[in-house]
Design an enzyme around this catalytic site. Structure first.
Site, short mmCIF file in Angstrom:
data_model
loop_
_atom_site.label_atom_id
_atom_site.label_comp_id
_atom_site.label_asym_id
_atom_site.label_seq_id
_atom_site.Cartn_x
_atom_site.Cartn_y
_atom_site.Cartn_z
N GLU A 296 0.86 -1.19 0.00
CA GLU A 296 0.00 0.00 0.00
C GLU A 296 0.89 1.23 0.00
OE1 GLU A 296 -4.02 1.57 2.30
OE2 GLU A 296 -3.14 -0.38 2.75
N TRP B 122 -11.27 12.93 4.95
CA TRP B 122 -10.08 12.66 4.14
C TRP B 122 -9.82 13.87 3.23
CZ3 TRP B 122 -11.78 9.16 7.18
CH2 TRP B 122 -11.04 8.02 7.47
N GLU C 158 -2.11 0.38 13.50
CA GLU C 158 -3.27 0.76 12.70
C GLU C 158 -4.57 0.51 13.46
OE1 GLU C 158 -5.00 -0.13 8.19
OE2 GLU C 158 -3.62 -1.57 9.14
#
Length: 887
Positions: free
Chosen positions: A461, A521, A733
């Site tokens: 990622e 975001w 995370e």
């Protein structure tokens, strides 16, 4: 003239003596040292010359600002003659103090321009005539016949490059030219190579590997931006006799393959030392030129990736599965350098992982498709090897190809890589678990601030997720000097913005046409520049992205429609929240429509503030009114008359309270509902990516500081200290990356180096230590000093190296008395909130506060004692019976 004041740390565009900048209006900053309190600059004068001798004679032929009445010592914009490509400019400054006495001139600093016009570039893009999947080696020999005065290389590539002159590496940077929105702009770097050139034959060698341009990217495989690697290099020489010569990449260069067989950020690197002869006795081939390739080239913005430190192993492990594993004791990002002496053809394979499983075996499932493997094939000679075109996230490495009993830990070093950001903050307190948390936050930032702000550095990622960046930006700016790092990333973000105003999930954008427009975001478009403005006083980042911010507000308005409620679209919401373990979803229970409308109101409110910075009053009034209307719509839809939100979650209340969305008469009810939920869960958080950065701030701002401390100090799951007790050395995370029973969370999304939850660092500085920027005097022209002791802490301290100088705060208890020591740099001030309501209980170095020189304002309103003090070192004592914790 005063000689007790010195001007130091002259910077141009945040950098000391930079070369290769391309801004026609660079900004100057300096710091001041002085031995007395309350020193203030009242005026300055800057001289700029294109000749050092002129400036030494106090002549500024490019700019003489004359005497400017101003107390600003940062972000001063150059306003002289037009600047020329390649030219070095010298500058210095003098100031006048509050007594109208001027200083000596500062030492001389310089900056050097890069290539400002397209016509300055004469080099061609060169590539291999028959492209392969391996890195390309480019080479050309040149002959120098005269003494060299100055030499510069301007270079960029499609892929990541290294340049060598006579086998010596140029510069200390890695993964250049960096990751940008390649379809719109690519960075170039400028190197001073004067000392590397001599009369005679010079061999120029360039190696270009896949990097982000051609390497694997999540969901795209290889070749997302293009399938052809290329190099563009311009060596410009000025000889001692004044003549000039330029050597370019062109058809005269040749190309070949070499010992680096493959190199990929996700998968690692393979090096076959047996092929080193192919460079010494190569089969070179003609190159091709990319005549049709056009893209804007810009100078490097911000700090490049560099080697930052080395870490020695702490243990060699033989796992239950018989694997040979080296433990470096710290989850980090970089690579392993090792020395070997093996027979020809022997392959050593180094595989990287973050963690061992519950049985002590090497664990890589959470890497998904990323191989994270480096392979070295020996040519029979002793060698020291390290990769150059890959990076890995790891604490452990598995070694194959060397018998376990022959592995010598002294032959292995972990090399830590990240963008060359200087540490600007330090936090420490009396609780070692909190100190470890702060260290984990910093290591998470190091590992994920590698050219772009990534979510994670290890699995397949490693993308520039906008949500992670916006929640962490305030903490990032306290830990490290992050202004240029975010400035470059914001240029990517604006370049990636769709024409309708939608902002991508990640930047650089690599996720497809629909991966746009998620609130929390995309609001990075406003939050990040506003954060940089508050911490560095940088108006330019606001100006550069003003139109992009407006476009995002317009997009949200279009999606919301006439009722101003943004409903029905996809959003990540409070990602990875922890309300219900049985849901099997990362979205949690907070309604994503509620989250979307809350951020719609908040970003519109921020837009009004930003408009005010530029005196755009009509814009500001329009956005203020718009924000008020959105708040009304939010309350009508999601709030009951008794202060209950339709999503009765911690994050819902945090958003509503932090963003000031509620009527004043219902704020206390909302706070009590938030408190009730925290207590119902046994004083645990249930928040995800968006709620976690807010919850302790919200509690502290509404009289619940003690409860915020309880949350911080919670040692079991979920909480910040739970990973600490599990041995974490970075931020995870997920709250339960390792579950209480020792098993792992879903391997598909379980990074052990993911900085988002490290956003609590902002609260550690601002509330525990008690230092934060004052947005009314940004750039720490004035700091807010407001310590709020709690959690049985006996002391806390923080230091911040700001653009205006170093601030220091240290509070502690001694017997029953409270002490507060602060340091304020010259030409700055601090607004102090004392933990007492009585001026009678405050002493400074034994004297009553009323006798303190340099106090500009003291008042006691609403039972809150505050003072504004000028520069200097202060030691305040609050007599025990007068101590009253701030709420």
């Amino acid at each position: 003239m005063t000689t007790t004041i010195n001007i130091r740390k002259l910077r141009c565009e945040y950098q000391f003596n930079p070369i290769g900048i391309d801004n026609q209006r660079p900004r100057f900053s300096w710091q001041i040292s002085a031995q007395r309190r309350n020193m203030r600059q009242t005026s300055y004068r800057i001289l700029v010359a294109d000749d050092l001798a002129l400036l030494q004679e106090n002549k500024g032929n490019i700019w003489d600002s004359k005497r400017v009445t101003s107390n600003q010592s940062s972000q001063i914009r150059f306003d002289g003659k037009k600047l020329a490509s390649r030219q070095r400019y010298f500058w210095k400054v003098m100031i006048w103090d509050e007594l109208d006495k001027r200083t000596e001139w500062s030492d001389i600093a310089f900056w050097e321009m890069g290539l400002l016009e397209e016509i300055d570039w004469t080099a061609a893009w060169i590539s291999e005539a028959a492209p392969t999947d391996s890195p390309i080696y480019f080479q050309n020999d040149i002959q120098l016949e005269k003494t060299i005065e100055q030499a510069r290389i301007y270079v960029t590539s499609l892929g990541c490059y290294e340049i060598y002159i006579n086998k010596k590496r140029v510069g200390e940077d890695y993964f250049t030219p960096g990751w940008t929105t390649y379809s719109q702009f690519i960075q170039y770097q400028t190197y001073d190579v004067t000392s590397m050139l001599t009369i005679g034959n010079i061999m120029l060698l360039g190696i270009v590997a896949d990097g982000w341009y051609r390497g694997n990217l999540m969901g795209n495989g290889r070749n997302y931006y293009g399938n052809q690697l290329a190099l563009k290099l311009q060596l410009e020489i000025i000889y001692a006799d004044g003549t000039q010569q330029t050597f370019n990449t062109d058809e005269q260069w040749q190309a070949t393959s070499g010992p680096i067989i493959d190199a990929d950020h996700y998968n690692g690197e393979t090096y076959d030392a047996r092929l080193e002869h192919s460079i010494k006795m190569p089969k070179w081939h003609p190159v091709s030129t990319l005549t049709d390739f056009k893209v804007e080239l810009i100078s490097q913005i911000g700090q490049p990736v560099r080697k930052k430190q080395e870490i020695s192993p702490i243990k060699l492990i033989s796992t239950p599965h018989g694997e040979s594993v080296i433990d470096f004791g710290q989850n980090l990002v970089g690579w392993v350098r090792f020395s070997i002496d093996l027979t020809e053809g022997t392959a050593v394979k180094i595989t990287h992982a973050e963690i061992l499983d519950s049985e002590g075996n090497f664990y890589t499932e959470n890497l998904r498709a990323a191989q994270q493997t480096v392979t070295y094939i020996s040519n029979g000679n002793q060698a020291i090897y390290e990769p150059r075109f890959t990076f890995q996230g790891f604490r452990y490495v598995k070694v194959e190809g060397i018998p376990h009993e022959q592995i010598d830990l002294d032959n292995f070093k972990a090399v830590v890589l990240y963008s060359d950001l200087k540490a600007s903050g330090h936090f420490e307190c009396s609780n070692e678990d909190i100190n470890q948390l702060q260290r984990n936050i910093v290591w998470g930032q190091r590992g994920n601030f590698l050219d772009v702000p990534t979510d994670c550095p290890q699995r397949d990622e490693r993308l520039g997720w906008t949500g992670d960046a916006q929640v962490f930006a305030p903490t990032a700016c306290l830990n490290m000097d992050s202004a240029l790092f975010f400035s470059r990333w914001m240029r990517n973000l604006s370049a990636d913005q769709r024409k309708d105003g939608a902002v991508p999930f990640v930047s650089p954008h690599v996720m497809g046409d629909e991966a746009f427009g998620a609130t929390g975001w995309a609001d990075a478009m406003l939050v990040v520049p506003w954060t940089i403005y508050k911490h560095y006083g940088d108006r330019r980042i606001l100006a550069n992205h003003y139109r992009s911010m407006q476009m995002w507000i317009q997009y949200m308005g279009q999606r919301a429609g006439e009722n101003l409620l943004w409903q029905g679209d996809f959003h990540f919401g409070d990602w990875l929240s922890n309300e219900r373990h049985d849901l099997g979803t990362p979205f949690g229970l907070t309604d994503t429509d509620l989250v979307a409308t809350a951020y719609f109101a908040y970003s519109t409110h921020l837009m009004a503030k930003i408009a005010r910075v530029f005196g755009r009053d009509s814009d500001a009034e329009a956005y203020e009114n718009f924000s008020a209307q959105i708040k009304t719509a939010f309350c009508n839809e999601y709030l009951t008359p008794n202060g209950r939100l339709s999503s009765n979650t911690q994050t819902a209340y945090c958003l509503a309270l932090a963003f000031d969305l509620l009527p004043q008469d219902l704020v206390d009810m909302a706070v009590q509902r938030l408190v009730a939920d925290v207590q119902y869960r046994g004083v645990h958080i249930s928040t995800g990516f968006l709620g976690t950065p807010l919850i302790c701030h919200v509690l502290s701002e509404h009289g619940q500081t003690d409860l915020a401390y309880e949350l911080l100090l919670q040692e079991d799951f979920p909480g910040w200290l739970y990973p600490i007790k599990q041995g974490a050395t970075t931020i995870w995370e997920r709250w339960d990356g390792i579950k209480p029973d020792g098993s792992f969370q879903d391997a598909g999304m379980n990074s052990f180096n993911h900085y988002a939850y490290g956003a609590i660092g902002d609260w550690l500085y601002q509330v525990v230590a008690g230092i934060s920027p004052d947005e009314n005097l940004p750039g720490f022209k004035q700091a807010i000093i407001k310590p709020r002791p709690g959690g049985d802490l006996q002391f806390a301290k923080a230091e911040l190296e700001t653009i205006n100088g170093r601030f220091r705060v240290h509070w502690y208890f001694e017997d029953e008395d409270f002490f507060l020591e602060i340091g304020v740099p010259p030409n700055a001030s601090a607004k102090i909130f004392f933990p007492t309501s009585s001026i009678a209980g405050v002493r400074e170095s034994g004297r009553p506060l009323t006798q303190l020189k340099g106090v500009r304002e003291t008042n006691s309103r609403n039972k809150q004692l505050t003072s504004i003090v000028g520069s200097g070192d202060y030691k305040f004592k609050i007599i025990g019976r007068f101590f009253q914790p701030l709420k």
